[in-house]
Enzyme design. Structure first.
Site, PDB file in Angstrom:
ATOM      1  NE  ARG A  34      -6.219 -30.175  10.640  1.00 13.50           N
ATOM      2  CZ  ARG A  34      -5.432 -30.722   9.705  1.00 13.50           C
ATOM      3  NH1 ARG A  34      -5.872 -30.848   8.465  1.00 13.50           N
ATOM      4  NH2 ARG A  34      -4.218 -31.126  10.005  1.00 13.50           N
ATOM      5  CB  ILE A  60      -1.529 -27.906  11.182  1.00 12.42           C
ATOM      6  CG1 ILE A  60      -2.828 -28.137  11.958  1.00 12.42           C
ATOM      7  CG2 ILE A  60      -1.713 -28.205   9.719  1.00 12.42           C
ATOM      8  CD1 ILE A  60      -3.979 -27.236  11.510  1.00 12.42           C
ATOM      9  CB  SER A  61      -0.630 -32.717  14.483  1.00  9.29           C
ATOM     10  OG  SER A  61       0.581 -32.301  15.057  1.00  9.29           O
ATOM     11  CD  GLN A  62      -3.093 -38.885  11.408  1.00 14.41           C
ATOM     12  OE1 GLN A  62      -2.305 -39.104  12.340  1.00 14.41           O
ATOM     13  NE2 GLN A  62      -3.590 -39.836  10.650  1.00 14.41           N
ATOM     14  N   PRO A  63      -5.338 -34.678  12.100  1.00 12.38           N
ATOM     15  CG  PRO A  63      -7.116 -33.883  10.815  1.00 12.38           C
ATOM     16  CD  PRO A  63      -5.736 -34.447  10.699  1.00 12.38           C
TER      17      PRO A  63
END
Length: 214
Positions: A34, A60-63
């Site tokens: 990431r 970039i979204s939360q994992p």
């Protein structure tokens, strides 16, 4: 900074502890780095439990939410998926580990070209990125086995439902600009089944069948 340790911790603490069980999904998160998909200034925060800015008004979204959405699609190796919102290319890379072909559409030329360059440098060969209005889908490459939408729409776009294969699944955040619910749509012949999978907050899906640009 040992990113491999941070990535392993992210998988264990943010994904497994919250109920992500699909071994293929977990394997993809362990594999994809990431920190290569975030701006240099934010690399130390790459594996934090939160979204991060990638420029152009996007994130970039939360994992965890990425893992939850992908797992909810029940993807199979021989399938083809459409991703709406390439963004950094991180989710695109994860999907490429799970399916035969990823088609990804991004309205920002800057983000699309940046993601394309990065993914090519990392030797991904089953990804095709197109610049355009994601709310219209990609009719020329349809039907798709699955569609994942990484931005929030006021309603589920009918254009995307029409591009699902029989048995196809789509997951999309739907609601107001600052508060949404994840909707999973399953298409079986001419019948559409929709399920609510929980609350979320995404950037707005801009386009003809989404929100209008301010």
């Amino acid at each position: 900074m040992d990113f491999s340790i941070l990535r392993e911790r992210m998988v264990n603490e943010q994904l497994i502890r919250r109920g992500i069980k699909d071994e293929q999904v977990l394997s993809a998160f362990k594999k994809i780095e990431r920190h290569k998909f975030v701006p240099s200034i934010l690399k130390a925060q790459s594996y934090d439990d939160c979204p991060l800015s990638i420029g152009e008004g996007q994130t970039i979204s939360q994992p965890y939410i990425v893992a939850y959405m992908i797992e909810s699609l029940n993807l199979k190796p021989q399938e083809e998926i459409l991703e709406i919102g390439t963004g950094s290319g991180y989710q695109t890379a994860l999907l490429s580990c799970l399916v035969k072909q990823v088609y990804s559409i991004e309205r920002s030329k800057v983000l699309a070209e940046r993601a394309q360059k990065l993914l090519e440098s990392l030797n991904f060969t089953n990804i095709k990125i197109i610049i355009g209005d994601g709310t219209k889908g990609l009719l020329e490459f349809s039907p798709f086995d699955a569609i994942i939408v990484s931005a929030a729409a006021p309603n589920v776009p009918h254009t995307l439902i029409e591009q699902l294969r029989d048995g196809g699944r789509m997951i999309i955040p739907v609601g107001e600009r600052f508060s949404q619910v994840l909707i999973r749509t399953t298409k079986i012949k001419d019948k559409i089944k929709q399920e609510q999978l929980g609350s979320c907050v995404f950037v707005p899906l801009i386009g003809e069948f989404g929100w209008k640009k301010n």
